[in-house]
Design an enzyme around this catalytic site. Structure first.
Site, PDB file in Angstrom:
ATOM      1  N   GLU A   1      -7.035 -44.792 -65.983  1.00  0.00           N
ATOM      2  CA  GLU A   1      -7.891 -44.979 -64.998  1.00  0.00           C
ATOM      3  C   GLU A   1      -7.606 -46.182 -64.080  1.00  0.00           C
ATOM      4  OE1 GLU A   1     -10.030 -43.426 -63.047  1.00  0.00           O
ATOM      5  OE2 GLU A   1     -11.331 -44.865 -62.014  1.00  0.00           O
TER       6      GLU A   1
ATOM      7  N   ASN B   1     -13.959 -27.621 -41.302  1.00  0.00           N
ATOM      8  CA  ASN B   1     -13.479 -28.111 -42.476  1.00  0.00           C
ATOM      9  C   ASN B   1     -13.295 -26.918 -43.573  1.00  0.00           C
ATOM     10  OD1 ASN B   1     -14.607 -30.428 -41.652  1.00  0.00           O
ATOM     11  ND2 ASN B   1     -16.035 -30.716 -43.117  1.00  0.00           N
ATOM     12  N   GLY B   2     -12.324 -27.050 -44.420  1.00  0.00           N
ATOM     13  CA  GLY B   2     -11.826 -25.939 -45.119  1.00  0.00           C
ATOM     14  C   GLY B   2     -10.375 -25.317 -44.808  1.00  0.00           C
TER      15      GLY B   2
ATOM     16  N   CYS C   1     -12.046 -33.849 -44.189  1.00  0.00           N
ATOM     17  CA  CYS C   1     -12.702 -33.738 -42.684  1.00  0.00           C
ATOM     18  C   CYS C   1     -14.048 -33.628 -42.875  1.00  0.00           C
ATOM     19  CB  CYS C   1     -12.303 -32.187 -42.253  1.00  0.00           C
ATOM     20  SG  CYS C   1     -10.559 -31.674 -42.296  1.00  0.00           S
TER      21      CYS C   1
ATOM     22  N   TRP D   1      -8.538 -34.307 -41.599  1.00  0.00           N
ATOM     23  CA  TRP D   1      -7.838 -34.715 -42.562  1.00  0.00           C
ATOM     24  C   TRP D   1      -6.617 -33.728 -42.654  1.00  0.00           C
ATOM     25  CZ3 TRP D   1      -6.270 -33.170 -47.603  1.00  0.00           C
ATOM     26  CH2 TRP D   1      -5.613 -34.229 -48.246  1.00  0.00           C
TER      27      TRP D   1
ATOM     28  N   ARG E   1     -14.701 -40.766 -45.940  1.00  0.00           N
ATOM     29  CA  ARG E   1     -14.153 -39.743 -46.251  1.00  0.00           C
ATOM     30  C   ARG E   1     -12.800 -39.525 -46.252  1.00  0.00           C
ATOM     31  NH1 ARG E   1     -18.269 -35.833 -47.329  1.00  0.00           N
ATOM     32  NH2 ARG E   1     -16.636 -34.286 -47.447  1.00  0.00           N
TER      33      ARG E   1
ATOM     34  N   LYS F   1     -12.152 -38.703 -49.599  1.00  0.00           N
ATOM     35  CA  LYS F   1     -13.187 -39.096 -50.456  1.00  0.00           C
ATOM     36  C   LYS F   1     -13.536 -37.802 -51.339  1.00  0.00           C
ATOM     37  CE  LYS F   1     -16.172 -41.701 -52.899  1.00  0.00           C
ATOM     38  NZ  LYS F   1     -15.722 -42.151 -54.017  1.00  0.00           N
TER      39      LYS F   1
ATOM     40  N   GLU G   1      -3.769 -45.978 -56.146  1.00  0.00           N
ATOM     41  CA  GLU G   1      -4.631 -45.124 -54.999  1.00  0.00           C
ATOM     42  C   GLU G   1      -4.772 -46.234 -53.833  1.00  0.00           C
ATOM     43  OE1 GLU G   1      -8.817 -44.248 -57.270  1.00  0.00           O
ATOM     44  OE2 GLU G   1      -7.697 -42.569 -55.719  1.00  0.00           O
TER      45      GLU G   1
ATOM     46  N   HIS H   1       8.235 -44.129 -76.936  1.00  0.00           N
ATOM     47  CA  HIS H   1       8.891 -42.680 -76.969  1.00  0.00           C
ATOM     48  C   HIS H   1       9.385 -42.478 -75.461  1.00  0.00           C
ATOM     49  CE1 HIS H   1       7.590 -41.868 -80.860  1.00  0.00           C
ATOM     50  NE2 HIS H   1       6.326 -42.242 -80.653  1.00  0.00           N
TER      51      HIS H   1
ATOM     52  N   LYS I   1      -6.524 -46.392 -60.211  1.00  0.00           N
ATOM     53  CA  LYS I   1      -7.173 -47.388 -59.217  1.00  0.00           C
ATOM     54  C   LYS I   1      -6.193 -48.065 -58.467  1.00  0.00           C
ATOM     55  CE  LYS I   1      -9.888 -46.032 -58.683  1.00  0.00           C
ATOM     56  NZ  LYS I   1     -10.905 -44.822 -59.420  1.00  0.00           N
TER      57      LYS I   1
HETATM   58  O1  M6R Z   1     -15.848 -36.083 -56.506  1.00  0.00           O
HETATM   59  P1  M6R Z   1     -15.297 -35.975 -57.695  1.00  0.00           P
HETATM   60  O2  M6R Z   1     -15.666 -36.963 -58.658  1.00  0.00           O
HETATM   61  O3  M6R Z   1     -15.180 -34.401 -57.990  1.00  0.00           O
HETATM   62  O4  M6R Z   1     -13.686 -36.421 -57.200  1.00  0.00           O
HETATM   63  C1  M6R Z   1     -12.586 -36.245 -57.898  1.00  0.00           C
HETATM   64  C2  M6R Z   1     -11.364 -36.835 -57.459  1.00  0.00           C
HETATM   65  O5  M6R Z   1     -11.047 -36.419 -56.322  1.00  0.00           O
HETATM   66  C3  M6R Z   1     -11.851 -38.433 -57.511  1.00  0.00           C
HETATM   67  O6  M6R Z   1     -12.129 -39.007 -58.579  1.00  0.00           O
HETATM   68  C4  M6R Z   1     -10.375 -39.192 -57.102  1.00  0.00           C
HETATM   69  O7  M6R Z   1      -9.413 -38.989 -58.138  1.00  0.00           O
HETATM   70  C5  M6R Z   1     -10.802 -40.714 -56.681  1.00  0.00           C
HETATM   71  N1  M6R Z   1     -10.013 -41.064 -55.472  1.00  0.00           N
HETATM   72  C6  M6R Z   1     -10.392 -41.696 -57.710  1.00  0.00           C
HETATM   73  O8  M6R Z   1     -10.844 -42.821 -57.321  1.00  0.00           O
END
Ligand code: M6R
Length: 610
Positions: free
Chosen positions: A483, A100-101, A2, A74, A27, A605, A490, A506, A487
Site C-alpha cells: 500500500e 459513461n461506460g 467519466c 476519461w 474522479r 477515482k 500513483e 530472492h 500510494k
Molecule cells: O472504489 P474501490 O475501492 O473499489 O477502488 C479500487 C481501486 O481502484 C482503488 O483502491 C485504487 O487503487 C486507488 N487509486 C488507490 O489509491
C-alpha cells in the site's frame, strides 16, 4: 472516471451544470463538454483539459437554456481532445448524448451506420449511440433510446437530449451508475453519475438500477425498464454534507482525508464495538449465527488499495477466526473457475462500491451460490445495493484519487468482522477484549502521529528527486508495504515496489545501492527480529533505510538513516498505524514535486469500466 450531470427545470442550466462538473473533477478526467437546449436547438461546447478550458470556450461562444447535459471524459476510445470529448451528436446535430461506460460492439455498429450514410466526427465508442438514436427516432426520444440500446453490447450510463423532442432528458443505465435528483423547486430534476454533482441542490435521490431508464421533464419524472414498463422506485435521502467534499483549509483533499482518520475510523467502529464483551455487533451482515458458524471458507475480492486491505483481512480472519480465507483480485476472480460452495462467504471490498471488476466478481460469486458481504464506503452504491449483507465504512466522501481514509476504515471493518467471527468460533473473551481495547486506542494513536506530520515532511524533503523506492514488511506489514508503494507511485510517479522483507534476497536485492531508498515497516511485533536481519542486508549494500519503528530498538542502532516512531499496538492493527506515515510520505513527496496530488495523471477515482 467519466462523470455525467444533467438538469431540467425553471433555472438557466449553465451554472448548475458547470458547478456539477467541478464537483466531479475529483474522479479524474481529461476533457469536458456541455450541450444546452434552447430556442436555437441543441448547442454544444467542448474542450480538452480542465473545466476552466470549457468555461473559456463558453465565454467565447455563450450558451443559454433550461435543459442541458454535461460530461467529464476519461479517455478510453481515442485520445483526449475536443473532437472526442462528450457530448456527441448525430448527423443533424439535434440529438446529443453523454455516456459513461464502454460500448463493446461499437466497431460493427459504426460500420453498419456508416454504410447507411451516417457521418462520424470522433473516434469514440459513444458516438454510435447518437447515430443509433437518430436512426431509430420517430418523434419520441425515449422510444428511440430503447430501440438504440437494444443493439448495444457493453456498459452505459447515458443522458440524452433532442431538439426534435424537446423539454426532456432521457437517461438510462447498464453497468455504470446513474441517479436522479429531485430538485427543491417544482419541476426541477437532475441526473448525475455521482451524488456529489448535485448535492448542493438536493438530497432527495432515486438510484437507477441496471436496465432502467428515466424520463425527466418539467412536469415530473418517470422510471421504466427497457420494455417501457413503469418501475416504482423509492426516494433515498443523502445524509452527508457539502463541506465533507470541500478542502476545509487543507492544500489538498488527500491531506485533509489523511488528517480525518482519527474521526473516520471512530465512525467505522461507532455502535459496533462492544469492548466489555470483546465482541462486535454488525447489524447489516444478514447472516444467522448458525450460518456464520458453518462457514467453511471466506473469499475476499477487491482491486487496488481495497485489495491490500483484503490481504490484511485474510491474515486477521485466519489467525483469529480460524476460517480458511483466500484473497483474489476481482479482475481475475471473475474469469476463473473458483471453488465456491453454499458455505462460502464472499467479502467484497470497495470504497466506491462501483468498481466494475469488483461488482462483476460479486455477481459471479452470487451466481455460484456464495453469500456476499460488501465492505463499502459510498452509501447507495451498486455493490451496497446488490450484496446480501454489508458493513458500511462510514468514512465519509473520499475525494482524493489516492485512497487513504477508506483504507484504514476497511482494515477496521475487517477487524470488526474478525471479532464477530472469532468470538462465534475460537476466540476467547480475553483475546476479544484485548482486540477491542486496541481498537479503541487507535484514534488517539493516529492523532499523536498526525501531530508529528512535520517529521515525515522533513524525511520527504530528502527524497523529492528519488526515482525508485522499495517498501518492505513482514506478516501484517507486508500488505502495508504494498500500500505504501502504491500510494507513492500513483501520486508522485516514482517507481516503487512493495515486497515481503525476506523475499528481497530472492531478487530485488540486486537493486540495492546508495540510490535506493528502502522503507521498512518494523514495529515491535512478532516478526521484528526477522526484519532486523533484512535491514542489515540492505545496509550492507549501501541502501538508504527509512524505518517505521514502535520503540527504541538497540538492534537497529547504526542501521537506519531516517526513523519515524509509530505507537505500539497488537500485530493485527499495526497496518492502521503504519499506513499513516506512509500516506504522509507519499503526499509530501508528490506535493513537493509540484504534482496534482488529488487528480494524478491517468487515474480515476472510481474505475467503472473493465
Ligand atoms: O472504489 P474501490 O475501492 O473499489 O477502488 C479500487 C481501486 O481502484 C482503488 O483502491 C485504487 O487503487 C486507488 N487509486 C488507490 O489509491
Amino acid at each position: 472516471m467519466c462523470g455525467i450531470v444533467g438538469y431540467v427545470g425553471p433555472k438557466k442550466s449553465m451554472t448548475t451544470l458547470i458547478d456539477g462538473l467541478k464537483r466531479l473533477e475529483y474522479r479524474g478526467y481529461d476533457s469536458a463538454g456541455i450541450s444546452i437546449m434552447n430556442g436555437k436547438g441543441v448547442e454544444t461546447r467542448k474542450a480538452k483539459g480542465k473545466i476552466a478550458a470549457l468555461e473559456q470556450a463558453i465565454s467565447a461562444h455563450p450558451l443559454d437554456g433550461n435543459i442541458g447535459i454535461a460530461h467529464t471524459r476519461w479517455a478510453t476510445h481515442g485520445p483526449p481532445n475536443e473532437m472526442n470529448a462528450h457530448p456527441h451528436t448525430d448527423c443533424t446535430g439535434t440529438i446529443s448524448v453523454v455516456h459513461n461506460g464502454i460500448i463493446e460492439n461499437y466497431g460493427p455498429l459504426r460500420a453498419m451506420l456508416q454504410k447507411t450514410g451516417h457521418t462520424f466526427t470522433s473516434e469514440t465508442d459513444t458516438e454510435v449511440l447518437a447515430h443509433l438514436i437518430e436512426a431509430a427516432f420517430d418523434g419520441n426520444l425515449e422510444e428511440a433510446v430503447i430501440d438504440a440500446l437494444a443493439l448495444v453490447e457493453g456498459t452505459y450510463g447515458i443522458a440524452v437530449i433532442s431538439a426534435k423532442d424537446p423539454d426532456k432528458i432521457v437517461a438510462a443505465r447498464k453497468g455504470s451508475p446513474l441517479l436522479i435528483g429531485l430538485g427543491d423547486q417544482p419541476g426541477e430534476y437532475y441526473v448525475a453519475s455521482d451524488v456529489a454533482a448535485i448535492l448542493q441542490h438536493t438530497r432527495q435521490v432515486v438510484y437507477l438500477d441496471d436496465g432502467e431508464m428515466a424520463i425527466l421533464t418539467r412536469t415530473g419524472y418517470e422510471v421504466c425498464d427497457l420494455d417501457a414498463q413503469t418501475v416504482k422506485k423509492g426516494v433515498s435521502r443523502i445524509d452527508w454534507d457539502l463541506d465533507q467534499i470541500e478542502k476545509g483549509g487543507f492544500d489538498h483533499f488527500m491531506l485533509k482525508e489523511i488528517f480525518e482518520q482519527p474521526t473516520t475510523i471512530q465512525n467505522t467502529m461507532r455502535g459496533r464495538l462492544v469492548p466489555d464483551e470483546g465482541f462486535s455487533k454488525l447489524g447489516g451482515l444478514n447472516l444467522t449465527k448458525e450460518e456464520l458458524q458453518q462457514l467453511d471458507q471466506i473469499v475476499i475480492t477487491a482491486c487496488g488499495t481495497s485489495w491490500h486491505s483484503a490481504l490484511i483481512g485474510e491474515m486477521m480472519i485466519e489467525e483469529h477466526a480460524r476460517i480458511r480465507c483466500e484473497v483474489e483480485y476481482a479482475s481475475e476472480f471473475r474469469y476463473r473457475n473458483p471453488i465456491i460452495t453454499d458455505k462460502t462467504l464472499c467479502v467484497v471490498i470497495s470504497q466506491s462500491g462501483e468498481t466494475a471488476d469488483t461488482l462483476a466478481a460479486m455477481r459471479e460469486a452470487k451466481r455460484r451460490g456464495a453469500k456476499t458481504l460488501g465492505l463499502v464506503n459510498v452509501v447507495g452504491s451498486t455493490i451496497a445495493r446488490e450484496d446480501d449483507g454489508g458493513i458500511y465504512l462510514h468514512a465519509g466522501p473520499e475525494i482524493g484519487v489516492a485512497s487513504t481514509k477508506a483504507f484504514t476504515s476497511q482494515v477496521i471493518a475487517l477487524a470488526l468482522l474478525t471479532l464477530k467471527l472469532g468470538r462465534l468460533r475460537n476466540m476467547s473473551v480475553v483475546k476479544g477484549r484485548e482486540v477491542a481495547q486496541a481498537l479503541e486506542e487507535l484514534p488517539g494513536q493516529i492523532q499523536s502521529m498526525l501531530d508529528r506530520a512535520a517529521e515525515v515532511e522533513k524525511i520527504a524533503e530528502e527524497f523529492v528527486t528519488a526515482t525508485n523506492f522499495l517498501y518492505l514488511g513482514r506478516g501484517y506489514n507486508f500488505p502495508v508495504a504494498l500500500e505504501g508503494a502504491l500510494k507513492l507511485k500513483e501520486i508522485s510517479y516514482i517507481h516503487a515496489e512493495g515486497y515481503p522483507a525476506a523475499e528481497m534476497k530472492h531478487g530485488p536485492i540486486a537493486l540495492i545501492d546508495e540510490n535506493m531508498p528502502v522503507v521498512f515497516i518494523a514495529p515491535h511485533d512478532s516478526v521484528f527480529d526477522k526484519v532486523v536481519s533484512n535491514v542489515q542486508e540492505v545496509k550492507a549494500r549501501g541502501g538508504r533505510v527509512i524505518a517505521l519503528t514502535s520503540r527504541d530498538e538497540p538492534a537497529l542502532h547504526g542501521k537506519i538513516d531516517y526513523e519515524f516512531r509509530i505507537p505500539q499496538t497488537i500485530d493485527m492493527l499495526n497496518p492502521v498505524l503504519a499506513a499513516i506515515p506512509l500516506q504522509l510520505l507519499a503526499y509530501y513527496i508528490a506535493a513537493k514535486r509540484g504534482l496534482n496530488v488529488d487528480q494524478p495523471r491517468n487515474l480515476a477515482k472510481s474505475v467503472t469500466v473493465e
